[in-house]
Design an enzyme around this catalytic site. Sequence first.
Site, PDB file in Angstrom:
ATOM      1  N   LYS A   1       0.845  -1.207   0.000  1.00 33.85           N
ATOM      2  CA  LYS A   1       0.000   0.000   0.000  1.00 33.85           C
ATOM      3  C   LYS A   1       0.879   1.257   0.000  1.00 33.85           C
ATOM      4  O   LYS A   1       0.671   2.174  -0.796  1.00 33.85           O
ATOM      5  CB  LYS A   1      -0.896   0.006   1.247  1.00 33.85           C
TER       6      LYS A   1
ATOM      7  N   ARG B   1      -8.518  -0.870   4.485  1.00 38.85           N
ATOM      8  CA  ARG B   1      -7.648   0.172   3.944  1.00 38.85           C
ATOM      9  C   ARG B   1      -6.286  -0.394   3.586  1.00 38.85           C
ATOM     10  O   ARG B   1      -5.625   0.122   2.694  1.00 38.85           O
ATOM     11  CB  ARG B   1      -7.450   1.291   4.980  1.00 38.85           C
TER      12      ARG B   1
END
Length: 430
Positions: A22, A409
């Site tokens: 990420k 997330r």
Amino acid sequence: MDRIRLVGGNELNGELPISGAKNAALPLMIASLLTKDPLVLNNVPRLADVKQLERILENHGVDISVQGRRRGDDDMQGQRITFTAHDIVDTCAPYELVSTMRASFWVIGPLLARMGEARVSMPGGCAIGTRPVDFYIDGLQQLGAEIEIDGGYVNAKAPGGRLKGGKVVLPRISVGATHVIMMAATLAEGTSVIENAAMEPEVTNLAECLVEMGAKIEGVGTRTLTIQGVEALHGAEVDVIPDRIETGTYAMAVAMTGGNVLLKGANAAHLQAALDVLKETGAEVIEEDDGIRIVKNGNAVKPIDVDVSEYPGFPTDLQAQYMALMSRADGTSTIRETIFENRFMHVSELARLGAHIDVEGQAAEVTGVEHLKGAQVMATDLRASVSLVIAGLAAEGETIVNRIYHLDRGFERLEDKLSRCGAKIERVSG
Ligand code: EPU
């Protein structure tokens, strides 16, 4: 709101694929703003933060196309996405889009460098600390930007439309400030130097991408970056590095539950400090051609003290997960958080599972217990949430983790990956 339900006590065994990082994918996506040409990124993880940044980039005019599945692709493979910022139609990143994710503030660097102006909402508060933006503002000013803060927005302008090379000495190491100043300097007139730069693998991934795009950067992977500005950058194709935090998280899960798991695609060089600590706690860490194998026999965990620090040290993003592991150790350990001032919010939730942890300032003293016991828990940030998941995997009985939007997330298909290795874990809707 969805929840994760898990029943602890099972060993983890098998293969667990590691996704693209990420924290590497986000700055790489933002780098697409620096050129009119397509930037192709491989191995992009399917995460809520990636989706949110896509919305922000689309608002600036970036065309995004995701390559469809090909025969033989497996459903754990990363995405191949093309970002084309041929025309930037808006240099403003509004509050509604920026407020939920701090990294979106980073668009300020490329917008200012390419368009000579940017108006970006301040990222706002964050659960793990105040996380101000002073280093970004000072750094961009050193490159000639005129900056004012007005109504919660940072308004930045490059006089004459182009930034100028300058020297930026970061007061402390900052990943985001290094990303932003490095991106801005690639299109500035003249040479820039960033001292005390972050050298996290994600920064190196971005620097190497910028070089592929035609940037002139020396000192990649060191504390001093020298960037000779060029007039324009061009397209490139770049791989997102494997996620070292996801790797470390699952490695700690195996160290807690026992078992034998190959973390497929993981790169040991990116998390050596954490792997060294894990070995000291009693887990076997074996580097193989296609990843890292973690083997843990029995449930004896040796307590080892850890101070988190910038790369190449033990990452702050693994601090909560390591605390979960230490909560089952045969003795007491001290964990010091040195990067963020308020990153112990998982402590009270781990206590609900039976952990004994005393916090004094930036240090947590963890006294291991023989058994953790399942409970209802929730967390206020991504890494804290996953520490509760791995603690729950080693706890007796049922654990329910609430507010799992934090997990979405940053952890791709968490429950799929873990259940394929034998964990009893499922997502419960509503
Ligand atoms: N800082 C300032 N002023 C600034 C910028 C930073 O005082 O202008 C301080 C921060 O408050 C903090 C320290 O400098 O105390 C270091 O923060 P840094 O700027 O390095 O953090 P970041 O770039 O905002 C990234 C990661 C974080 C990770 C940190 C540290 C991304 C998207 N975020 O944040 O990841 O913890 O570096 O390694 O890359 C996460 O993924 O869960 C996460 C929080």
